[in-house]
Design an enzyme around this catalytic site. Structure first.
Site, mmCIF file in Angstrom:
data_model
loop_
_atom_site.group_PDB
_atom_site.id
_atom_site.type_symbol
_atom_site.label_atom_id
_atom_site.label_comp_id
_atom_site.label_asym_id
_atom_site.label_seq_id
_atom_site.Cartn_x
_atom_site.Cartn_y
_atom_site.Cartn_z
ATOM 1 N N GLY A 13 0.839 -1.208 0.000
ATOM 2 C CA GLY A 13 0.000 0.000 0.000
ATOM 3 C C GLY A 13 0.866 1.248 0.000
ATOM 4 O O GLY A 13 0.464 2.305 0.511
ATOM 5 N N GLY A 16 -0.366 4.644 -1.251
ATOM 6 C CA GLY A 16 -1.538 5.211 -0.579
ATOM 7 C C GLY A 16 -1.186 6.333 0.383
ATOM 8 O O GLY A 16 -0.023 6.748 0.488
ATOM 9 N N GLN A 17 -2.214 6.807 1.104
ATOM 10 C CA GLN A 17 -2.036 7.980 1.970
ATOM 11 C C GLN A 17 -0.956 7.761 3.031
ATOM 12 O O GLN A 17 -0.025 8.564 3.147
ATOM 13 C CB GLN A 17 -3.362 8.327 2.673
ATOM 14 C CG GLN A 17 -3.282 9.601 3.503
ATOM 15 C CD GLN A 17 -4.429 9.768 4.483
ATOM 16 O OE1 GLN A 17 -5.157 8.815 4.785
ATOM 17 N NE2 GLN A 17 -4.603 10.978 4.979
ATOM 18 N N TYR A 148 -15.981 -2.787 6.476
ATOM 19 C CA TYR A 148 -14.597 -2.389 6.763
ATOM 20 C C TYR A 148 -14.288 -2.670 8.242
ATOM 21 O O TYR A 148 -13.263 -3.275 8.574
ATOM 22 C CB TYR A 148 -14.446 -0.907 6.441
ATOM 23 C CG TYR A 148 -13.137 -0.263 6.835
ATOM 24 C CD1 TYR A 148 -11.951 -0.595 6.203
ATOM 25 C CD2 TYR A 148 -13.101 0.715 7.837
ATOM 26 C CE1 TYR A 148 -10.757 0.024 6.563
ATOM 27 C CE2 TYR A 148 -11.914 1.333 8.196
ATOM 28 C CZ TYR A 148 -10.748 0.982 7.553
ATOM 29 O OH TYR A 148 -9.569 1.591 7.913
ATOM 30 N N LYS A 152 -11.708 -5.290 10.086
ATOM 31 C CA LYS A 152 -10.706 -4.853 11.073
ATOM 32 C C LYS A 152 -10.827 -5.684 12.360
ATOM 33 O O LYS A 152 -9.809 -6.050 12.955
ATOM 34 C CB LYS A 152 -10.836 -3.357 11.369
ATOM 35 C CG LYS A 152 -10.426 -2.464 10.195
ATOM 36 C CD LYS A 152 -8.962 -2.626 9.836
ATOM 37 C CE LYS A 152 -8.498 -1.684 8.742
ATOM 38 N NZ LYS A 152 -7.137 -1.983 8.260
#
Ligand code: AKB
Length: 325
Positions: A13, A16-17, A148, A152
């Protein structure tokens, strides 16, 4: 650090941010060639691809991860590739596939190759309406409303299982909304707290997708990276939670954030038009209690609403002026 003892880190990732900044931070801290950035579809920025190795990795394909781990003799993974809450609600099957199969594959590769450590971010999305919304405790009822959040909670339990069953040193924090100026987030419920800065500087106007009085916990990127790195560097004897740690930094309403931005851009106007993400925000904590993380491995954030807003405006204004956005 001798070449023999040097960590070889894989960041999934990485476009990504969080990944784009964490990769650079890890490269700054060690030898640049020892941090391998992995993205899936998105082309990496020049900064990312020129500062060290970059690989395309689909984390839903275990062999793909395994090959890269072998190629670079990786001993540590920061597994950040994920589908966030809002996109997850639009495509629950995709969220389950990417988040669960991706994590399972990373844990399996880590077990097979006897990796030293894995970092995986959980989220405030693990909490739902059965948890108290103010100062939500570390050990709360976890019945999330979003897929989501479900991934998690399941992910936290899987990490805890791999630690107990296979002795894998896997570590995790429950991130709040992350605010940053380098790479915008993609598809989360807390994205408004980043978009508002871009639109305030670009257009003096933002239409916010949650109500003005919506309060959520947030964290600025330097603290986000600090939480991951501090936890990964902590002595294993200090870590009693192998599910995930609450980490708090600041909490504010969308209206308070808009008013803080107006101190720098007085002509800025924010409108509020809540959409489906309001319901998600309303199911999450307004603030969280991170006493356990502070006590066990010394977690302490540096930024609050005032210092974060000042830094965001300065950094983003500079990037806009240089045509980097
Ligand atoms: C999201 O909004 O989905 C994420 C998160 C809080 O985990 N930023």
């Amino acid at each position: 650090m001798s070449a023999k003892n040097m960590k070889r880190i894989l960041v999934t990732g990485a476009t990504g941010q969080i990944g784009s900044e964490l990769t650079m931070e890890l490269r700054k801290k060690g030898h640049k060639d020892s941090v391998i950035a992995a993205g899936h579809k998105k082309k990496p920025s020049d900064k990312l691809s020129e500062s060290g190795p970059f690989e395309y990795v689909d984390t839903t394909d275990r062999e793909n991860i395994s090959k890269v781990v072998k190629k670079y003799d990786v001993d540590t993974i920061y597994h950040l590739a994920a589908v966030l809450s809002a996109i997850g609600e639009e495509n629950p099957q995709l969220a389950w596939h990417v988040n669960m199969d991706g994590l399972y594959n990373v844990l399996e590769v880590a077990r097979e190759h006897k990796l030293a450590r894995v970092f995986w971010p959980s989220s405030i999305a693990v909490f739902g309406l059965k948890a108290s919304r103010v100062n939500t405790p570390q050990d709360s009822v976890l019945i999330p409303r979003t897929v989501y959040g479900v991934t998690k909670v399941a992910g936290e339990l899987l990490c805890n299982y791999y630690h107990g069953r296979f002795g894998l040193d896997v570590r995790s924090v429950r991130y709040p909304g992350i605010i940053s100026s380098e790479t915008p987030p993609g598809g989360g419920t807390t994205d408004y707290a980043v978009e508002i800065f871009y639109e305030a500087i670009r257009r003096n106007h933002y239409v916010c997708f949650v109500k003005e009085d919506t309060v959520l916990p947030m964290m600025y990127m330097p603290d986000c990276m600090k939480a991951a790195i501090d936890l990964m560097e902590a002595d294993a004897s200090k870590i009693s939670h192998r599910t995930s740690y609450n980490v708090n930094a600041m909490s504010f309403s969308a209206g308070e954030l808009a008013r803080e931005i107006q101190k720098y851009i007085p002509s800025f106007r924010c409108e509020y038009k809540p959409d489906f993400r309001q319901k998600i925000a309303d199911s999450w904590p307004m603030s969280i209690d991170d006493f356990v993380a502070r006590k066990e491995w010394g977690w302490k954030p540096s930024y609050d609403l005032t210092s974060m807003t000042k830094d965001m405006i300065e950094k983003l204004s500079e990037r806009f002026a240089k045509n980097m956005v």
